[in-house]
Design an enzyme around this catalytic site. Structure first.
Site, mmCIF file in Angstrom:
data_model
loop_
_atom_site.group_PDB
_atom_site.id
_atom_site.type_symbol
_atom_site.label_atom_id
_atom_site.label_comp_id
_atom_site.label_asym_id
_atom_site.label_seq_id
_atom_site.Cartn_x
_atom_site.Cartn_y
_atom_site.Cartn_z
ATOM 1 N N CYS A 273 35.762 118.031 -23.731
ATOM 2 C CA CYS A 273 36.898 118.185 -24.703
ATOM 3 C C CYS A 273 37.943 118.305 -23.466
ATOM 4 O O CYS A 273 37.918 118.870 -22.366
ATOM 5 C CB CYS A 273 36.820 119.468 -25.134
ATOM 6 S SG CYS A 273 35.785 119.478 -26.713
ATOM 7 N N GLU A 307 33.335 112.030 -24.068
ATOM 8 C CA GLU A 307 32.506 112.275 -25.256
ATOM 9 C C GLU A 307 33.404 111.728 -26.459
ATOM 10 O O GLU A 307 34.692 111.761 -26.653
ATOM 11 C CB GLU A 307 32.204 113.624 -25.420
ATOM 12 C CG GLU A 307 31.487 114.021 -26.468
ATOM 13 C CD GLU A 307 31.252 115.481 -26.749
ATOM 14 O OE1 GLU A 307 30.781 116.390 -25.892
ATOM 15 O OE2 GLU A 307 31.529 115.927 -27.938
HETATM 16 N N1 ACO Z 1 52.879 110.416 -28.147
HETATM 17 C C1 ACO Z 1 52.706 109.181 -27.516
HETATM 18 N N2 ACO Z 1 52.201 108.825 -26.567
HETATM 19 C C2 ACO Z 1 51.506 110.137 -25.971
HETATM 20 C C3 ACO Z 1 51.765 111.205 -26.376
HETATM 21 C C4 ACO Z 1 52.474 111.406 -27.435
HETATM 22 N N3 ACO Z 1 52.898 112.903 -28.086
HETATM 23 N N4 ACO Z 1 51.023 112.341 -25.658
HETATM 24 C C5 ACO Z 1 50.309 111.628 -24.551
HETATM 25 N N5 ACO Z 1 50.735 110.164 -24.837
HETATM 26 C C6 ACO Z 1 50.080 108.910 -24.076
HETATM 27 C C7 ACO Z 1 51.389 108.309 -23.348
HETATM 28 O O1 ACO Z 1 50.881 107.053 -22.845
HETATM 29 C C8 ACO Z 1 51.308 109.088 -22.106
HETATM 30 O O2 ACO Z 1 51.591 108.613 -20.989
HETATM 31 P P1 ACO Z 1 53.292 108.579 -20.499
HETATM 32 O O3 ACO Z 1 53.763 109.742 -20.711
HETATM 33 O O4 ACO Z 1 53.275 107.960 -19.134
HETATM 34 O O5 ACO Z 1 53.632 107.370 -21.419
HETATM 35 C C9 ACO Z 1 49.665 109.559 -21.858
HETATM 36 O O6 ACO Z 1 49.175 109.542 -23.249
HETATM 37 C C10 ACO Z 1 49.255 110.640 -21.012
HETATM 38 O O7 ACO Z 1 50.102 111.571 -20.809
HETATM 39 P P2 ACO Z 1 50.044 112.808 -19.880
HETATM 40 O O8 ACO Z 1 51.361 113.510 -19.804
HETATM 41 O O9 ACO Z 1 49.369 112.648 -18.771
HETATM 42 O O10 ACO Z 1 48.979 113.872 -20.795
HETATM 43 P P3 ACO Z 1 49.121 115.245 -21.755
HETATM 44 O O11 ACO Z 1 49.059 116.177 -20.419
HETATM 45 O O12 ACO Z 1 50.048 115.167 -22.676
HETATM 46 O O13 ACO Z 1 47.819 115.375 -22.100
HETATM 47 C C11 ACO Z 1 46.190 115.243 -23.840
HETATM 48 C C12 ACO Z 1 47.041 114.260 -22.880
HETATM 49 C C13 ACO Z 1 45.294 116.089 -23.104
HETATM 50 C C14 ACO Z 1 45.616 114.063 -24.885
HETATM 51 C C15 ACO Z 1 47.193 116.049 -24.824
HETATM 52 O O14 ACO Z 1 47.946 115.264 -25.843
HETATM 53 C C16 ACO Z 1 46.377 117.167 -25.812
HETATM 54 O O15 ACO Z 1 46.084 118.027 -25.212
HETATM 55 N N6 ACO Z 1 46.320 116.897 -26.923
HETATM 56 C C17 ACO Z 1 45.421 117.934 -27.971
HETATM 57 C C18 ACO Z 1 43.959 117.612 -27.509
HETATM 58 C C19 ACO Z 1 43.429 116.391 -27.670
HETATM 59 O O16 ACO Z 1 43.766 115.528 -28.554
HETATM 60 N N7 ACO Z 1 42.473 115.982 -26.808
HETATM 61 C C20 ACO Z 1 41.770 114.765 -26.673
HETATM 62 C C21 ACO Z 1 40.584 115.037 -27.488
HETATM 63 S S1 ACO Z 1 39.408 113.507 -27.290
HETATM 64 C C22 ACO Z 1 38.394 114.474 -26.082
HETATM 65 O O17 ACO Z 1 38.502 115.710 -25.721
HETATM 66 C C23 ACO Z 1 37.321 113.450 -25.616
#
Ligand code: ACO
Ligand code: ZN
Length: 408
Positions: A273, A307
């Site tokens: 996760c 995962e």
């Molecule tokens: N809307 C559109 N694109 C998005 C968004 C959003 N709200 N958030 C992230 N992205 C995309 C973009 O492409 C972004 O890159 P960019 O800013 O250069 O355009 C890219 O994802 C990653 O951005 P980061 O700033 O590096 O990532 P962030 O720190 O926001 O973390 C994460 C990404 C971990 C998925 C976060 O959104 C999160 O914690 N979400 C909730 C939990 C979750 O869904 N986790 C993944 C589950 S799957 C698993 O755990 C295996």
């Protein structure tokens, strides 16, 4: 009880519309959202507060994290079920026509695809039934108050608290601010328990063993589930290591996000996760955590993959990361590189490499083998569209022994 009857006008679309109050769970209509526009919703739950009903709604166009309690005056009782469904379909048709593939990737948080693909219908129904209503509305963590996204299985005495207060260091949670203040006077932790395995400027990574720090790890899982939809987190924390990313200052090391990793994964997962806490999202920390997970795999001389299922935001982040890493290498090597070499250099599993290159139309399957075509102009175009590179991991600052070699 109230009932609103629509006129049966001349148009064949218009039909008799009769709404009884209180509205039933399952009713489809439209609701005024924070953009002041009406969007199609389904009523998931209802509750009586004083003398009026509040309704918990799911917006058909949006991810479940935006489900919320609304009052009757936000709901449009004139919107019939047929109208609402039609509007969503029109929207999908329109966006399909007007958007290019790259534009589709760059969707804002409300219009990301649901991460349901890997669930069969029965488990999806069960999951949605148990977790249909958020139980905790907000949390306080360090200097942030954060709105939650999803249900999390906190012990019953904590369910239905509008707000929970977390100690930002040991992650203990309580129901009242005064309890937290009392706790903070006694708690002597200023960073996650476990070993600091990376430090670069103010950024630090701590490795926490779920077996050695059980309570911390369980608290982290409760907290994380508030932002993760399709993850079962009630499993045994003993089997996992947790990598906590912190921003450090003179008050301590403040958690920004984390990822978990099985101590032994039969499926070759290098991450279970991943979460960036909402106040820190979209600043490159997610890509940092992903890059870090691959650095650990490189040290283990293994390839890895996250995962499944991936959430909508997880998929976007991984696609962005894979695209950028692979394009950088292809550019450097002018395309003269095999899939095997790409996986060796990056620790990205070959299926993910192939998939990413296929999405970018940079690979073809000819005469029984994959051929990578890397026209420099095309690479540059893709690189421009690939988003920011995120915060860099400096592998020379990682001081870490794989779990197996630690005697695990
Ligand atoms: N809307 C559109 N694109 C998005 C968004 C959003 N709200 N958030 C992230 N992205 C995309 C973009 O492409 C972004 O890159 P960019 O800013 O250069 O355009 C890219 O994802 C990653 O951005 P980061 O700033 O590096 O990532 P962030 O720190 O926001 O973390 C994460 C990404 C971990 C998925 C976060 O959104 C999160 O914690 N979400 C909730 C939990 C979750 O869904 N986790 C993944 C589950 S799957 C698993 O755990 C295996
Ligand atoms: Zn504490």
């Amino acid at each position: 009880m109230f009932d609103s009857s629509g006129e049966d006008g001349g148009s064949c679309r218009k039909r008799k519309n009769r709404v009884l109050l209180p509205l039933e769970v399952g009713t489809k209509l439209t609701c005024r959202w924070r953009d002041d526009k009406y969007h199609p919703v389904t009523i998931i739950e209802r509750k009586k507060v004083n003398d009026e009903y509040h309704y918990y709604v799911h917006y058909s166009e949006f991810n479940r994290r935006l489900d919320e309690w609304v009052k009757l005056d936000q709901l449009n009782l004139d919107a019939t079920e047929a109208d609402a469904v039609e509007k969503v379909e029109d929207k999908v048709r329109e966006s399909g026509l007007k958007m290019t593939r790259h534009q589709k990737r760059k969707i804002d948080e409300t219009h990301v695809e649901e991460g349901h693909e890997d669930f069969d219908a029965a488990s999806l129904r069960e999951h949605e039934e148990i977790t249909k209503v958020k139980n905790i509305g907000k949390i306080e963590l360090g200097r942030y108050e954060i709105d939650t996204w999803y249900f999390s299985p906190f012990p019953p005495e904590y369910s239905d608290c509008n707000k929970l207060f977390f100690c930002e260091f040991c992650l203990a949670f309580v129901k009242r601010k005064e309890q937290l203040q009392r706790h903070m006077r006694k708690c002597d932790l200023k960073h996650p328990p476990g070993d600091e395995i990376y430090r670069n400027g103010s950024l630090s990574m701590f490795e926490v063993d779920g077996r050695k720090n059980k309570v911390y790890s369980q608290n982290l899982c409760y907290l994380a589930k508030l932002f993760l939809d399709h993850k079962t987190l009630y499993y045994d924390v003993d089997l996992f290591l947790f990598y906590i990313l912190c921003e450090c200052d003179d008050r301590g090391c403040h958690m920004v996000g984390y990822f978990s990793k099985e101590k032994h994964s039969e499926e070759g997962y290098n991450l279970a996760c991943i979460l960036t806490l909402p106040p820190y999202q979209r600043k490159g920390y997610g890509k940092f955590l992903i890059a870090f997970s691959y650095e650990l795999s490189k040290k283990e001389t293994k390839v890895g993959t996250p995962e499944r299922p991936l959430s909508d935001l997880g998929l976007l982040s991984y696609r962005g990361y894979w695209t950028r890493v692979l394009l950088d290498i292809l550019k450097k090597h002018r395309g003269n590189v095999s899939i095997k070499e790409l996986t060796d250099m990056t620790a990205i599993r070959s299926e993910d490499v192939i998939n990413t290159l296929q999405q970018l139309e940079l690979i073809q399957y000819r005469k029984g083998q994959y051929v990578i075509c890397a026209d420099p102009k095309l690479l540059d175009r893709h690189l421009k569209a690939a988003g920011r590179s995120g915060l860099e991991v400096d592998p020379s600052k990682l001081i870490w022994t794989p779990y197996k070699e630690q005697g695990g």
